[in-house]
Design a protein around this motif. Structure first.
Motif, mmCIF file in Angstrom:
data_model
loop_
_atom_site.group_PDB
_atom_site.id
_atom_site.type_symbol
_atom_site.label_atom_id
_atom_site.label_comp_id
_atom_site.label_asym_id
_atom_site.label_seq_id
_atom_site.Cartn_x
_atom_site.Cartn_y
_atom_site.Cartn_z
ATOM 1 N N GLY A 30 0.792 -1.214 0.000
ATOM 2 C CA GLY A 30 0.000 0.000 0.000
ATOM 3 C C GLY A 30 0.825 1.265 0.000
ATOM 4 N N ALA A 31 2.059 1.185 0.485
ATOM 5 C CA ALA A 31 2.920 2.363 0.494
ATOM 6 C C ALA A 31 3.184 2.861 -0.920
ATOM 7 N N VAL A 32 3.226 1.936 -1.874
ATOM 8 C CA VAL A 32 3.435 2.341 -3.273
ATOM 9 C C VAL A 32 2.203 3.062 -3.802
ATOM 10 N N LEU A 33 1.022 2.562 -3.436
ATOM 11 C CA LEU A 33 -0.209 3.252 -3.832
ATOM 12 C C LEU A 33 -0.273 4.633 -3.201
ATOM 13 N N LEU A 34 0.209 4.740 -1.975
ATOM 14 C CA LEU A 34 0.274 6.044 -1.306
ATOM 15 C C LEU A 34 1.197 6.987 -2.080
ATOM 16 N N TYR A 35 2.317 6.479 -2.544
ATOM 17 C CA TYR A 35 3.276 7.260 -3.327
ATOM 18 C C TYR A 35 2.631 7.803 -4.600
ATOM 19 N N HIS A 36 1.797 6.982 -5.237
ATOM 20 C CA HIS A 36 1.149 7.367 -6.495
ATOM 21 C C HIS A 36 -0.156 8.134 -6.283
ATOM 22 N N GLY A 37 -0.535 8.356 -5.020
ATOM 23 C CA GLY A 37 -1.781 9.059 -4.744
ATOM 24 C C GLY A 37 -3.021 8.233 -4.988
ATOM 25 N N LEU A 38 -2.891 6.915 -4.927
ATOM 26 C CA LEU A 38 -4.013 6.009 -5.182
ATOM 27 C C LEU A 38 -4.666 5.510 -3.898
ATOM 28 N N LYS A 39 -4.137 5.928 -2.765
ATOM 29 C CA LYS A 39 -4.628 5.431 -1.478
ATOM 30 C C LYS A 39 -4.457 6.549 -0.451
ATOM 31 N N PRO A 40 -5.482 6.830 0.361
ATOM 32 C CA PRO A 40 -5.370 7.926 1.319
ATOM 33 C C PRO A 40 -4.456 7.623 2.499
ATOM 34 N N ALA A 41 -4.325 6.336 2.843
ATOM 35 C CA ALA A 41 -3.489 5.957 3.980
ATOM 36 C C ALA A 41 -3.200 4.462 3.910
ATOM 37 N N THR A 42 -2.186 4.038 4.623
ATOM 38 C CA THR A 42 -1.855 2.623 4.703
ATOM 39 C C THR A 42 -1.325 2.305 6.093
ATOM 40 N N LYS A 43 -1.558 1.082 6.532
ATOM 41 C CA LYS A 43 -1.034 0.682 7.848
ATOM 42 C C LYS A 43 0.247 -0.145 7.711
ATOM 43 N N ASP A 44 0.524 -0.612 6.476
ATOM 44 C CA ASP A 44 1.668 -1.501 6.263
ATOM 45 C C ASP A 44 2.669 -0.899 5.298
ATOM 46 N N ILE A 45 3.932 -1.222 5.514
ATOM 47 C CA ILE A 45 4.971 -1.015 4.513
ATOM 48 C C ILE A 45 5.501 -2.403 4.187
ATOM 49 N N ASP A 46 5.146 -2.929 3.016
ATOM 50 C CA ASP A 46 5.549 -4.279 2.623
ATOM 51 C C ASP A 46 6.886 -4.211 1.889
#
Length: 228
Positions: free
Chosen positions: A36-52
């Motif tokens: 999800g951190a990558v989606l956060l980087y691209h602005g595709l996700k408002p927040a994430t709890k994990d860094i995979d």
């Protein structure tokens, strides 16, 4: 929860600073971010709890574990939502949760050479490199899990635009490399749900054919076993 990728970036900078300040002989630690951190980087996700994070070698895995512990991350035991996943360990500190994989995810679903080639390097330090896996590879990883929110992430990735042929080629390669033909059923089931939600998946016909071939082979094996 992490709401800005800048928080993730600062964490990586903290890691690099710690490596430099402690005089460690660690060099060329390369981290691949897949979740999800990558989606956060691209602005595709408002927040994430994990860094995979995936690392390519055992040496890097043990090095990264040691690094996380040295900056006060604590190891945790994976939960049942990871039952299809060969998760190595989870580390937590305050709002950060890092899921660490050595080379493989989802029962030997590997960080392949093609995935490494597609990854985009976003931070290069003296001792630490950070790369983001491609949207196509993240989509494929997320169709292998049953974690809450992964379907929504898949939808966001599709809406941004992904190369379906890249996904199909990588999936075939992963199945061939691992011998885990059953993976096509897991991926197919998740894609079925996405189609029901209105997504147009151009490789669905090929996915259905691969699934049908798998079940036909399974039926043949069962008949052969019964005849014995």
């Amino acid at each position: 929860m992490i709401s800005q990728f800048e928080e993730v970036k600062r964490l990586f900078e903290e890691m690099e600073s710690h490596l430099e300040n402690t005089g460690t002989d660690i060099n060329n630690l390369h981290l691949f971010v897949i979740g999800g951190a990558v989606l956060l980087y691209h602005g595709l996700k408002p927040a994430t709890k994990d860094i995979d994070i995936i690392v390519e070698s055992k040496k890097e895995y043990f090095t990264f574990q040691k690094l996380l512990k040295s900056i006060d991350f604590k190891p945790k035991i994976p939960g049942l939502e990871y039952r299809h996943m060969n998760l190595t360990q989870i580390f937590e500190r305050d709002d950060f949760r890092i899921d660490v994989f050595h080379k493989t995810v989802c029962n030997e679903f590997s960080l392949s050479k093609a995935m490494i080639k597609r990854a985009i390097q976003i931070q290069t330090h003296e001792k630490l490199k950070i790369s983001l896996c491609s949207n196509e590879d993240i989509f494929l990883f997320k169709t292998m899990t049953e974690r809450e929110g992964d379907l929504e992430d898949c939808i966001a990735l599709v809406q941004k635009g992904i190369e379906w042929n890249v996904i199909l080629t990588e999936l075939k390669s992963q199945i061939k490399h691992s011998g885990k033909e059953i993976w096509i059923t897991w991926v197919g089931e998740r894609m079925d749900i996405l189609v029901e939600k209105g997504l147009n998946i151009s490789i669905m016909k090929e996915i259905d054919t691969l699934r049908e071939d798998y079940f036909n082979e399974l039926e043949k094996k069962n008949k052969y076993t019964k005849s014995d």
